[in-house]
Design a protein around this motif. Structure first.
Motif, PDB file in Angstrom:
ATOM      1  N   LEU A  99      -8.641  13.864   4.512  1.00 12.42           N
ATOM      2  CA  LEU A  99      -8.657  15.316   4.360  1.00 12.42           C
ATOM      3  C   LEU A  99      -7.830  15.757   3.155  1.00 12.42           C
ATOM      4  CD1 LEU A  99      -8.301  16.462   8.088  1.00 12.42           C
ATOM      5  CD2 LEU A  99     -10.373  16.448   6.686  1.00 12.42           C
ATOM      6  N   LYS A 100      -6.680  15.140   2.965  1.00 10.74           N
ATOM      7  CA  LYS A 100      -5.807  15.515   1.852  1.00 10.74           C
ATOM      8  C   LYS A 100      -6.467  15.231   0.509  1.00 10.74           C
ATOM      9  CE  LYS A 100      -1.500  14.826   4.409  1.00 10.74           C
ATOM     10  NZ  LYS A 100      -0.316  13.946   4.603  1.00 10.74           N
ATOM     11  N   ARG A 101      -7.322  14.214   0.451  1.00  9.71           N
ATOM     12  CA  ARG A 101      -7.947  13.798  -0.811  1.00  9.71           C
ATOM     13  C   ARG A 101      -9.399  14.229  -0.923  1.00  9.71           C
ATOM     14  NH1 ARG A 101      -4.294  10.612   1.237  1.00  9.71           N
ATOM     15  NH2 ARG A 101      -2.779   9.508  -0.077  1.00  9.71           N
ATOM     16  N   ASP A 102      -9.907  14.910   0.102  1.00  7.16           N
ATOM     17  CA  ASP A 102     -11.319  15.278   0.172  1.00  7.16           C
ATOM     18  C   ASP A 102     -12.201  14.053  -0.090  1.00  7.16           C
ATOM     19  OD1 ASP A 102     -13.565  16.844   0.553  1.00  7.16           O
ATOM     20  OD2 ASP A 102     -13.658  17.503  -1.550  1.00  7.16           O
ATOM     21  N   ALA A 103     -11.868  12.956   0.586  1.00 13.02           N
ATOM     22  CA  ALA A 103     -12.643  11.724   0.450  1.00 13.02           C
ATOM     23  C   ALA A 103     -13.922  11.816   1.272  1.00 13.02           C
ATOM     24  CB  ALA A 103     -11.806  10.533   0.902  1.00 13.02           C
ATOM     25  N   TYR A 104     -14.969  11.142   0.785  1.00 10.39           N
ATOM     26  CA  TYR A 104     -16.237  11.113   1.517  1.00 10.39           C
ATOM     27  C   TYR A 104     -16.342   9.872   2.398  1.00 10.39           C
ATOM     28  CZ  TYR A 104     -17.700  14.670  -1.883  1.00 10.39           C
ATOM     29  OH  TYR A 104     -17.793  15.794  -2.663  1.00 10.39           O
ATOM     30  N   ILE A 105     -15.524   8.879   2.100  1.00  8.53           N
ATOM     31  CA  ILE A 105     -15.464   7.673   2.924  1.00  8.53           C
ATOM     32  C   ILE A 105     -14.009   7.198   2.943  1.00  8.53           C
ATOM     33  CG2 ILE A 105     -16.226   6.324   0.906  1.00  8.53           C
ATOM     34  CD1 ILE A 105     -17.264   4.186   2.824  1.00  8.53           C
ATOM     35  N   GLY A 106     -13.491   6.985   4.140  1.00  4.16           N
ATOM     36  CA  GLY A 106     -12.137   6.486   4.293  1.00  4.16           C
ATOM     37  C   GLY A 106     -12.147   5.278   5.206  1.00  4.16           C
ATOM     38  N   PHE A 107     -11.421   4.232   4.834  1.00  3.15           N
ATOM     39  CA  PHE A 107     -11.437   3.029   5.657  1.00  3.15           C
ATOM     40  C   PHE A 107     -10.079   2.353   5.647  1.00  3.15           C
ATOM     41  CE2 PHE A 107     -12.479   1.741   1.386  1.00  3.15           C
ATOM     42  CZ  PHE A 107     -11.953   0.464   1.217  1.00  3.15           C
ATOM     43  N   GLY A 108      -9.828   1.572   6.703  1.00  6.58           N
ATOM     44  CA  GLY A 108      -8.587   0.833   6.821  1.00  6.58           C
ATOM     45  C   GLY A 108      -8.860  -0.629   7.078  1.00  6.58           C
ATOM     46  N   LYS A 109      -7.799  -1.408   7.147  1.00  4.79           N
ATOM     47  CA  LYS A 109      -7.920  -2.841   7.415  1.00  4.79           C
ATOM     48  C   LYS A 109      -8.227  -3.061   8.898  1.00  4.79           C
ATOM     49  CE  LYS A 109      -3.850  -4.079   5.765  1.00  4.79           C
ATOM     50  NZ  LYS A 109      -2.758  -4.924   5.216  1.00  4.79           N
ATOM     51  N   TYR A 110      -8.639  -4.281   9.216  1.00  7.36           N
ATOM     52  CA  TYR A 110      -8.960  -4.573  10.607  1.00  7.36           C
ATOM     53  C   TYR A 110      -8.517  -5.977  10.982  1.00  7.36           C
ATOM     54  CZ  TYR A 110     -13.082  -6.909   8.590  1.00  7.36           C
ATOM     55  OH  TYR A 110     -13.915  -7.714   7.864  1.00  7.36           O
ATOM     56  N   LEU A 111      -8.324  -6.159  12.265  1.00  3.69           N
ATOM     57  CA  LEU A 111      -7.965  -7.445  12.840  1.00  3.69           C
ATOM     58  C   LEU A 111      -9.224  -8.156  13.316  1.00  3.69           C
ATOM     59  CD1 LEU A 111      -5.063  -6.168  15.139  1.00  3.69           C
ATOM     60  CD2 LEU A 111      -4.815  -7.114  12.847  1.00  3.69           C
ATOM     61  N   TYR A 145      -3.603  -1.718   9.309  1.00  2.32           N
ATOM     62  CA  TYR A 145      -4.606  -2.149  10.290  1.00  2.32           C
ATOM     63  C   TYR A 145      -4.961  -0.991  11.212  1.00  2.32           C
ATOM     64  CZ  TYR A 145      -3.728  -6.800   8.545  1.00  2.32           C
ATOM     65  OH  TYR A 145      -3.621  -7.884   7.720  1.00  2.32           O
ATOM     66  N   CYS A 146      -6.258  -0.694  11.251  1.00  2.15           N
ATOM     67  CA  CYS A 146      -6.730   0.482  11.987  1.00  2.15           C
ATOM     68  C   CYS A 146      -7.653   0.146  13.158  1.00  2.15           C
ATOM     69  CB  CYS A 146      -7.471   1.428  11.037  1.00  2.15           C
ATOM     70  SG  CYS A 146      -6.428   2.115   9.741  1.00  2.15           S
ATOM     71  N   GLY A 147      -8.021  -1.114  13.322  1.00  2.00           N
ATOM     72  CA  GLY A 147      -8.930  -1.468  14.407  1.00  2.00           C
ATOM     73  C   GLY A 147      -9.141  -2.960  14.488  1.00  2.00           C
ATOM     74  N   CYS A 148     -10.094  -3.342  15.335  1.00  2.00           N
ATOM     75  CA  CYS A 148     -10.297  -4.758  15.625  1.00  2.00           C
ATOM     76  C   CYS A 148     -11.783  -5.073  15.795  1.00  2.00           C
ATOM     77  CB  CYS A 148      -9.537  -5.128  16.893  1.00  2.00           C
ATOM     78  SG  CYS A 148      -9.515  -6.888  17.251  1.00  2.00           S
ATOM     79  N   PHE A 149     -12.213  -6.143  15.131  1.00  3.81           N
ATOM     80  CA  PHE A 149     -13.569  -6.676  15.281  1.00  3.81           C
ATOM     81  C   PHE A 149     -13.511  -7.859  16.229  1.00  3.81           C
ATOM     82  CE2 PHE A 149     -16.611  -9.972  13.892  1.00  3.81           C
ATOM     83  CZ  PHE A 149     -17.805  -9.300  14.115  1.00  3.81           C
ATOM     84  N   ARG A 150     -14.332  -7.810  17.265  1.00  2.00           N
ATOM     85  CA  ARG A 150     -14.351  -8.874  18.260  1.00  2.00           C
ATOM     86  C   ARG A 150     -15.435  -9.889  17.889  1.00  2.00           C
ATOM     87  NH1 ARG A 150     -12.483  -8.296  23.536  1.00  2.00           N
ATOM     88  NH2 ARG A 150     -12.656  -6.025  23.291  1.00  2.00           N
ATOM     89  N   LYS A 151     -15.006 -11.125  17.650  1.00  2.00           N
ATOM     90  CA  LYS A 151     -15.931 -12.192  17.299  1.00  2.00           C
ATOM     91  C   LYS A 151     -16.273 -12.985  18.544  1.00  2.00           C
ATOM     92  CE  LYS A 151     -16.567 -16.005  14.011  1.00  2.00           C
ATOM     93  NZ  LYS A 151     -15.934 -16.802  12.937  1.00  2.00           N
ATOM     94  N   VAL A 152     -17.562 -13.064  18.855  1.00  2.00           N
ATOM     95  CA  VAL A 152     -18.004 -13.788  20.043  1.00  2.00           C
ATOM     96  C   VAL A 152     -19.087 -14.786  19.654  1.00  2.00           C
ATOM     97  CG1 VAL A 152     -17.454 -11.902  21.625  1.00  2.00           C
ATOM     98  CG2 VAL A 152     -19.725 -12.020  20.614  1.00  2.00           C
TER      99      VAL A 152
END
Length: 310
Positions: free
Chosen positions: A106-118, A217-224
């Motif tokens: 919101l502060k940067r008026d970004a159209y896509i924002g993403f973080g790292k993941y586990l 780190y903002c989230g987690c991908f579950r590998k199965v």
């Protein structure tokens, strides 16, 4: 402000926790949830009935399975919020971190924002340190070239899009390029796994200065086991190299994009090295298969020719 889309099939044992303690956690910025039950045969329908009275949740029921991508496309036209996040029903994000990511957007008026993941595999959690995360922060970095030369590092479960700027592709004007699905499905291994990579590349061509990355780190991908992204199904068979080849042909057939790569020795080498690394993962037995000989090999050779003639 944010609608979360979840396509789900036979993930009932994750759903209640995901909805209650992740999507609508106290510090989550999510205001709406759309979830598509894609013909589950477990207790998914019963779990979703528990939320029937919640006006912020909309449930779609498919009597016949149509796949995760088609299930998401079914929900996209109904989004009414300015921002969107898509997540698989067996993955999760950290509500406080997603809120922090959203504030930065919101502060940067970004159209896509993403973080790292586990990465979660069984009981083991690994902190990924994708080289692309660091490469894109180098002064003068080209968002498109970095994405194509460092493999996909934007995980949908930790990515927020400004809804109006999502790609509108094909006759259905959906974010996902379903023509890639049609090309990939010929091998019998299901949907094109890199559709999120394709969306990120499209956003990078259309809005290169509207990306925001939170280096946390903002989230987690579950590998199965047995999922398409597993090494045995994706890398060893040649599907991973095939998908990258299709993206190379899709984007580098465009002269201005090809010139951006051609004018940078580092990016040109990076894309070539990544492509050859993926090709190097294909097993010798897979190279004798019908899929490789009739479907993958012609596309791989065409992409290689394009790369070598830049």
């Amino acid at each position: 402000m944010i609608t979360v889309l979840i396509p789900t099939k036979n993930h009932g044992h994750y759903l209640e926790e995901l909805i209650t303690n992740v999507i609508f956690a106290e510090k989550s910025p999510v205001s709406k949830l759309m979830i598509c039950n894609d013909a589950s045969t477990d207790d998914t329908a019963d779990i979703l009935k528990k939320f029937a009275g919640n006006k912020n949740i909309r449930v779609f029921e498919n009597p016949v399975s149509i796949g995760a991508v088609a299930a998401q496309n079914l929900m996209f036209p109904h989004i009414e919020t300015p921002y969107t996040l898509c997540i698989a029903s067996d993955d999760y994000f950290f509500p406080e971190q997603i809120s922090k990511l959203f504030d930065g957007m919101l502060k940067r008026d970004a159209y896509i924002g993403f973080g790292k993941y586990l990465l979660l595999e069984g009981e083991r959690t690994t902190e990924l340190n994708h080289p692309g995360w660091q490469a894109r922060n180098v002064a003068g970095a080209d968002e498109f070239c970095t994405l194509l030369s460092h493999d996909h590092y934007i995980f949908s479960g930790t990515t927020i899009f400004k809804t109006e700027f999502l790609p509108k592709q094909g006759l259905e004007r959906a974010p996902y390029d379903l023509s890639l699905n049609k090309l990939a499905s010929a091998d019998g291994l299901g949907e094109f796994r890199g559709l999120d990579w394709d969306i990120a590349l499209k956003m990078a061509t259309d809005h290169p200065d509207r990306f925001y990355f939170l280096d946390e780190y903002c989230g987690c991908f579950r590998k199965v086991a047995a999922q398409l992204s597993s090494s045995e199904i994706y890398n060893d068979t040649g599907r991973g190299a095939f998908e990258m080849a299709l993206l190379i042909l899709k984007y580098l057939s465009n002269y201005p994009l090809r010139k951006r790569v051609k004018d940078s020795a580092a990016y040109r080498a990076g894309i070539q090295n990544l492509f050859y690394a993926k090709c190097g993962q294909i097993t010798e037995s897979a190279k004798q298969s019908q899929n490789f000989q009739e479907i993958y090999k012609p596309v791989l050779l065409t992409a290689e020719t394009l790369l070598n003639n830049m």
